[in-house]
Design a protein around this motif. Structure first.
Motif, PDB file in Angstrom:
ATOM      1  N   PHE A  30       4.046  25.827  34.040  1.00 24.12           N
ATOM      2  CA  PHE A  30       4.438  25.337  32.764  1.00 24.12           C
ATOM      3  C   PHE A  30       4.290  26.355  31.622  1.00 24.12           C
ATOM      4  CE2 PHE A  30       2.565  22.007  35.318  1.00 24.12           C
ATOM      5  CZ  PHE A  30       3.384  20.952  35.214  1.00 24.12           C
ATOM      6  N   THR A  32       4.107  26.337  27.358  1.00 22.00           N
ATOM      7  CA  THR A  32       3.949  25.328  26.443  1.00 22.00           C
ATOM      8  C   THR A  32       4.895  25.791  25.152  1.00 22.00           C
ATOM      9  OG1 THR A  32       2.277  26.651  25.258  1.00 22.00           O
ATOM     10  CG2 THR A  32       1.646  24.990  27.182  1.00 22.00           C
ATOM     11  N   VAL A  56       5.926  18.123  28.727  1.00 28.11           N
ATOM     12  CA  VAL A  56       4.765  18.908  28.389  1.00 28.11           C
ATOM     13  C   VAL A  56       4.628  18.603  26.767  1.00 28.11           C
ATOM     14  CG1 VAL A  56       4.073  21.327  28.127  1.00 28.11           C
ATOM     15  CG2 VAL A  56       5.347  20.607  29.877  1.00 28.11           C
ATOM     16  N   VAL A  61       0.365  17.587  30.251  1.00 23.57           N
ATOM     17  CA  VAL A  61       1.721  17.293  30.863  1.00 23.57           C
ATOM     18  C   VAL A  61       1.654  15.787  31.083  1.00 23.57           C
ATOM     19  CG1 VAL A  61       1.212  17.841  33.285  1.00 23.57           C
ATOM     20  CG2 VAL A  61       3.568  17.782  32.449  1.00 23.57           C
TER      21      VAL A  61
END
Length: 110
Positions: A30, A32, A56, A61
């Motif tokens: 992921f 951000t 997200v 998440v």
């Protein structure tokens, strides 16, 4: 630690994720809105939903199946929900991303 190159940070959209297939299963990586990068197992501890397809927000998440919120930092379910997924160490070397598949820890065991 044994670091495995997985691509560049630009491969992951802001507030998005990409999936990496590994010998231990799918890992969701992921990014951000603040350009922090996290990696966790790509299955919700609730019903196994694909976390990489979730929304997200901050350092968390939301699972697309049943709206469980999972911390990207700890792998733990937030709020009233209980459960956890493993977190995977990530290294960001000037945009080049690597993950470490050794020394995996289950957040719930902490």
């Amino acid at each position: 630690m044994n670091w495995i190159a997985i691509g560049d940070i630009s491969d992951i959209p802001l507030r998005g994720a990409r999936c990496v297939k590994t010998p231990i299963g799918k890992i969701a990586v992921f990014r951000t809105a603040e350009n922090k990068v996290f990696a966790i197992e790509d299955h919700c501890p609730h019903k196994g939903g694909p976390l990489s397809q979730g929304i997200v927000h901050g350092n968390a998440v939301t699972c697309p199946l049943h709206n469980w919120v999972i911390s990207l930092e700890t792998g733990k379910a937030l709020g009233a929900d209980e459960g956890a997924v493993r977190t995977i160490p990530v290294r960001n070397d000037n945009g080049a991303l690597s993950i470490a598949l050794e020394n995996l820890t289950l957040a719930a065991a902490e």
